[in-house]
Design a protein around this motif. Sequence first.
Motif, PDB file in Angstrom:
ATOM      1  N   ALA A  25       0.832  -1.204   0.000  1.00 35.90           N
ATOM      2  CA  ALA A  25       0.000   0.000   0.000  1.00 35.90           C
ATOM      3  C   ALA A  25       0.866   1.254   0.000  1.00 35.90           C
ATOM      4  CB  ALA A  25      -0.922  -0.012   1.217  1.00 35.90           C
ATOM      5  N   PRO A  26       0.368   2.360  -0.554  1.00 31.64           N
ATOM      6  CA  PRO A  26       1.184   3.576  -0.669  1.00 31.64           C
ATOM      7  C   PRO A  26       1.513   4.247   0.655  1.00 31.64           C
ATOM      8  CG  PRO A  26      -1.059   3.976  -1.435  1.00 31.64           C
ATOM      9  CD  PRO A  26      -0.942   2.502  -1.218  1.00 31.64           C
ATOM     10  N   VAL A  27       0.675   4.074   1.660  1.00 31.68           N
ATOM     11  CA  VAL A  27       0.926   4.665   2.980  1.00 31.68           C
ATOM     12  C   VAL A  27       0.693   3.603   4.046  1.00 31.68           C
ATOM     13  CG1 VAL A  27       0.308   6.998   2.268  1.00 31.68           C
ATOM     14  CG2 VAL A  27      -1.466   5.494   3.163  1.00 31.68           C
ATOM     15  N   PRO A  28       1.397   3.676   5.178  1.00 31.30           N
ATOM     16  CA  PRO A  28       1.187   2.694   6.242  1.00 31.30           C
ATOM     17  C   PRO A  28      -0.263   2.732   6.733  1.00 31.30           C
ATOM     18  CG  PRO A  28       3.174   3.979   6.635  1.00 31.30           C
ATOM     19  CD  PRO A  28       2.447   4.650   5.520  1.00 31.30           C
ATOM     20  N   ALA A  29      -0.910   1.607   6.696  1.00 30.45           N
ATOM     21  CA  ALA A  29      -2.304   1.518   7.134  1.00 30.45           C
ATOM     22  C   ALA A  29      -2.560   0.114   7.655  1.00 30.45           C
ATOM     23  CB  ALA A  29      -3.254   1.851   5.988  1.00 30.45           C
ATOM     24  N   ASN A  30      -3.012   0.021   8.870  1.00 30.43           N
ATOM     25  CA  ASN A  30      -3.264  -1.265   9.493  1.00 30.43           C
ATOM     26  C   ASN A  30      -4.258  -2.080   8.669  1.00 30.43           C
ATOM     27  OD1 ASN A  30      -3.209  -3.293  11.489  1.00 30.43           O
ATOM     28  ND2 ASN A  30      -4.987  -2.408  12.508  1.00 30.43           N
ATOM     29  N   GLY A  31      -3.902  -3.322   8.372  1.00 26.53           N
ATOM     30  CA  GLY A  31      -4.788  -4.206   7.627  1.00 26.53           C
ATOM     31  C   GLY A  31      -4.654  -4.107   6.131  1.00 26.53           C
ATOM     32  N   HIS A  32      -3.735  -3.266   5.666  1.00 31.27           N
ATOM     33  CA  HIS A  32      -3.539  -3.112   4.225  1.00 31.27           C
ATOM     34  C   HIS A  32      -2.281  -3.859   3.790  1.00 31.27           C
ATOM     35  CE1 HIS A  32      -6.585   0.024   3.123  1.00 31.27           C
ATOM     36  NE2 HIS A  32      -6.654   0.063   4.445  1.00 31.27           N
ATOM     37  N   PRO A  33      -2.220  -4.261   2.525  1.00 32.48           N
ATOM     38  CA  PRO A  33      -1.082  -5.054   2.033  1.00 32.48           C
ATOM     39  C   PRO A  33       0.259  -4.383   2.320  1.00 32.48           C
ATOM     40  CG  PRO A  33      -2.837  -5.017   0.407  1.00 32.48           C
ATOM     41  CD  PRO A  33      -3.237  -4.046   1.476  1.00 32.48           C
ATOM     42  N   GLY A  34       1.155  -5.178   2.874  1.00 32.29           N
ATOM     43  CA  GLY A  34       2.458  -4.664   3.245  1.00 32.29           C
ATOM     44  C   GLY A  34       2.533  -4.193   4.681  1.00 32.29           C
ATOM     45  N   TYR A  35       1.383  -4.110   5.353  1.00 32.50           N
ATOM     46  CA  TYR A  35       1.331  -3.617   6.732  1.00 32.50           C
ATOM     47  C   TYR A  35       0.420  -4.493   7.584  1.00 32.50           C
ATOM     48  CZ  TYR A  35       3.466   0.393   4.511  1.00 32.50           C
ATOM     49  OH  TYR A  35       4.309   1.200   3.782  1.00 32.50           O
ATOM     50  N   LEU A  36       0.509  -5.805   7.377  1.00 28.58           N
ATOM     51  CA  LEU A  36      -0.337  -6.742   8.100  1.00 28.58           C
ATOM     52  C   LEU A  36       0.355  -7.235   9.365  1.00 28.58           C
ATOM     53  CD1 LEU A  36      -1.663  -8.968   5.164  1.00 28.58           C
ATOM     54  CD2 LEU A  36      -2.747  -6.959   6.170  1.00 28.58           C
ATOM     55  N   THR A  37      -0.424  -7.462  10.398  1.00 34.60           N
ATOM     56  CA  THR A  37       0.088  -8.131  11.577  1.00 34.60           C
ATOM     57  C   THR A  37       0.098  -9.639  11.312  1.00 34.60           C
ATOM     58  OG1 THR A  37      -2.088  -8.419  12.579  1.00 34.60           O
ATOM     59  CG2 THR A  37      -0.937  -6.336  13.027  1.00 34.60           C
ATOM     60  N   PRO A  38       0.871 -10.407  12.086  1.00 39.51           N
ATOM     61  CA  PRO A  38       0.818 -11.868  11.919  1.00 39.51           C
ATOM     62  C   PRO A  38      -0.591 -12.418  12.079  1.00 39.51           C
ATOM     63  CG  PRO A  38       2.728 -11.246  13.229  1.00 39.51           C
ATOM     64  CD  PRO A  38       1.914  -9.986  13.051  1.00 39.51           C
ATOM     65  N   GLY A  39      -1.366 -11.825  12.989  1.00 39.64           N
ATOM     66  CA  GLY A  39      -2.747 -12.281  13.182  1.00 39.64           C
ATOM     67  C   GLY A  39      -3.609 -12.037  11.963  1.00 39.64           C
ATOM     68  N   GLN A  40      -3.442 -10.893  11.331  1.00 42.39           N
ATOM     69  CA  GLN A  40      -4.218 -10.584  10.132  1.00 42.39           C
ATOM     70  C   GLN A  40      -3.830 -11.500   8.975  1.00 42.39           C
ATOM     71  OE1 GLN A  40      -3.173  -6.451   9.956  1.00 42.39           O
ATOM     72  NE2 GLN A  40      -5.024  -5.777  11.022  1.00 42.39           N
ATOM     73  N   GLN A  41      -2.553 -11.792   8.847  1.00 46.34           N
ATOM     74  CA  GLN A  41      -2.117 -12.721   7.810  1.00 46.34           C
ATOM     75  C   GLN A  41      -2.723 -14.095   8.040  1.00 46.34           C
ATOM     76  OE1 GLN A  41       0.212 -11.678   5.140  1.00 46.34           O
ATOM     77  NE2 GLN A  41      -0.873 -13.452   4.331  1.00 46.34           N
ATOM     78  N   ALA A  42      -2.810 -14.496   9.311  1.00 39.29           N
ATOM     79  CA  ALA A  42      -3.422 -15.785   9.637  1.00 39.29           C
ATOM     80  C   ALA A  42      -4.912 -15.786   9.302  1.00 39.29           C
ATOM     81  CB  ALA A  42      -3.218 -16.102  11.118  1.00 39.29           C
ATOM     82  N   GLN A  43      -5.570 -14.626   9.461  1.00 42.53           N
ATOM     83  CA  GLN A  43      -6.996 -14.542   9.141  1.00 42.53           C
ATOM     84  C   GLN A  43      -7.241 -14.671   7.642  1.00 42.53           C
ATOM     85  OE1 GLN A  43      -7.286 -10.903  11.513  1.00 42.53           O
ATOM     86  NE2 GLN A  43      -9.057 -11.763  12.571  1.00 42.53           N
TER      87      GLN A  43
END
Length: 346
Positions: A25-43
């Motif tokens: 993603a162009p800017v850091p944003a929680n839940g957006h590609p490139g800025y996922l937490t391990p938990g979000q990736q697992a989801q």
Amino acid sequence: MAAEPAPAPLETDPKYDDYDYPTTAPVPANGHPGYLTPGQQAQVFQLRMLLEAEGYKERLDTLTLLRFLRARKFDVNLSKQMFIDCEKWRQEIKLDEILPTWEYPEKEEVFKYYPQYYHKTDKDGRPVYIEQLGNIDLAAMYKITTPERMLTNLAIEYERVADPRLPACSRKAGVLLETCCTIMDMSGVGLSKASQVYSYVKSVSALSQNYYPERLGRLYIINAPWGFGAVWNMIKGWLDPVTVQKIHVLGSGYQKQLLAQVPAENLPKQLGGTCECPGGCQLSDAGPWREPEWTRPAKWEKKKEDAAIVATPAEIKENPEAAQGAAAAPAPAEAEVAAAPAPAAA
């Protein structure tokens, strides 16, 4: 306030993911590609497994699943239901079948009443989508087309946003772009047309919000008529609060704020910009998706070519003409080049 996650490469699944454009993603944003937490990736993995168990095989790529997860605040069960509802709708209107061969010959006549078109990009590199509502006359339009065809054409355009428009814009920008900048021009929408306009906008809003989540980057409602504030308060009730934050309602003095987002050379002259495409901006479809350097054949175009080119020996034996057709068909590589859209005049 929680810190934004550090950028990290998107974890992809080779079975479903085949991206030839940036995936951060162009800017850091929680839940957006490139800025996922391990938990979000697992989801993402969990959602894919649940959908596979239900028999789904299409549109299970990581970026698509992330859009559905963000739309439902990363609630996997709600995201799963939203995805399934979308797939059922696609089957009902046979969207995947009609997409490769869809034609809308009444487009130019419909545009006399209701122009809806993509035109170049904003300053963030996103496609600009423009609607001009002032001449809407549903009775006259339905003599040219049908409500079903209008909504189907809208869905087709959403599919073309997903591929090839946004991938082309992402390649040119060097970052992942997943949303559009929308301009809704209300000039000429008086009380006599208000009910027609708002009823149609409501149906369009439902389609986009239910089946194409996370596609709106910004929305500028310009030339908002007197009294629109009360109507806007009603419209907001149909929309997610996150979506509402992306919407800017402006009156006739919209130019400064709009031009801060869309370069003048990319904005049609009639909306305060300087662009005058040969033949008119409304029908030009100008943008990176028409520039050979950035565009690639859409995946649905490739499927159409594969189906048209392949002729089995059994078919040739039963129908000798099929052999001649197969011999005359271009090789796959040639077909992809032939299918690439020609550059539009800007």
